[in-house]
Write an enzyme that holds these catalytic residues in place. Structure first.
Site: not given
Length: 293
Positions: A16, A141
């Site tokens: 990401k 996350d």
């Protein structure tokens, strides 16, 4: 990906990017309140899962600097087993491509892929919401990767709303330094008072500039990391002559966005010899999105 009743092979764990990262305060529990937009990438680690009938959970390959008992992948599998009471086990093989300590979410993504894949392999049929809740206990996350869509994030990163992002290519450059996230969050020079923004603010800027939201936001961690790691500062200085760039997460990776692979590769060709880089494509959804509902 290859799926059978006994195994799941070639399961992606995508990286990401944080297109921006604002820290808006510190919560009573000590965690930081933040806002960010997470962008999935068509680049990451690959995991393989083989069913075990004896209930044992094993990581079959060594990973430098990551003991099996502390690996988020193993912890995710054991958490899922404990929460569901399944008698099944698994052998896990991990092909690591993402650098550690780079702000790309590698360990968190590996853990999320483990939760999603074992939800399928063990036939648990847990909801995405349940898997996100479990993932949050492993790391801030992890819920994003389970969520499986590009997202506007708030809270500690677990309050997620899907956001449509333009298709882009990114040049990601990773200095040869490992940045410990906890040390950056605890640094006294870190600002924690960014004014909150809205998803509407971000989307309005996106509609004006599909190439890069350069005038929108910043990464509040970047000045701290630059002050501590000259290698990160050097990469950002190089990008100043090539394309607008920003650090992702707590670093050390720095990225710039391009509308075509040719543009991204042309910039990559100008990099100094010996720098670690990758040209990667954006993703709209996680490859294992269908493994939870």
């Amino acid at each position: 990906m290859i799926e059978t009743t006994e195994s799941l092979r070639d399961c992606p764990a995508p990286a990401k990017l944080n297109l921006f990262l604002h820290i808006t305060g510190r919560r009573p529990d000590g965690y930081h309140a933040l806002q960010s937009v997470f962008q999935l990438l068509d680049w990451g680690d690959t995991l393989h899962f083989t069913l075990r009938a004896d209930g044992e959970i094993r990581r079959r390959n060594a990973i430098a600097g990551v003991p099996e008992e502390s690996d988020l992948v193993v912890r995710a599998a054991k958490l899922l087993k404990a929460q569901t009471g399944t008698r099944l086990g698994v052998d896990i093989d991990i092909e690591k491509r993402l650098p550690m300590g780079a702000g790309l979410g590698g360990g968190s993504s590996d853990a999320a892929t483990t939760l999603l894949a074992l939800n399928r392999l063990w036939k648990l049929r847990l909801s995405r919401e349940t898997l996100c809740s479990l993932g949050l206990t492993l790391g801030a996350d992890v819920p994003f990767f389970v969520f499986g869509r590009n997202a506007f994030a708030e809270g500690v990163g677990e309050a997620l709303r899907p956001v449509a992002l333009p298709s882009r290519y990114f040049l990601v450059v990773t200095p040869k330094v490992h940045v410990p996230t906890a040390a950056i969050f605890s640094d006294k020079s870190l600002t924690r008072n960014s004014e909150p923004v809205t998803i509407t603010d971000f989307l309005a800027q996106q509609s004006c500039d599909a190439r890069w939201p350069d005038s929108f936001g910043r990464n509040d961690m970047q000045p701290v990391v630059v002050g501590k790691y000259a290698e990160v500062a050097q990469v950002l200085e190089w990008f100043d002559r090539v394309a607008p760039a920003r650090m992702t997460g707590s670093g050390s990776s720095v990225f710039a966005a391009f509308t075509s692979i040719a543009e991204a590769e042309a910039a990559q060709a100008k990099l100094p010899a010996g720098w670690t880089s990758a040209v990667v494509r954006s993703l709209d959804t996680h490859p294992l999105l269908a493994f939870a509902s």
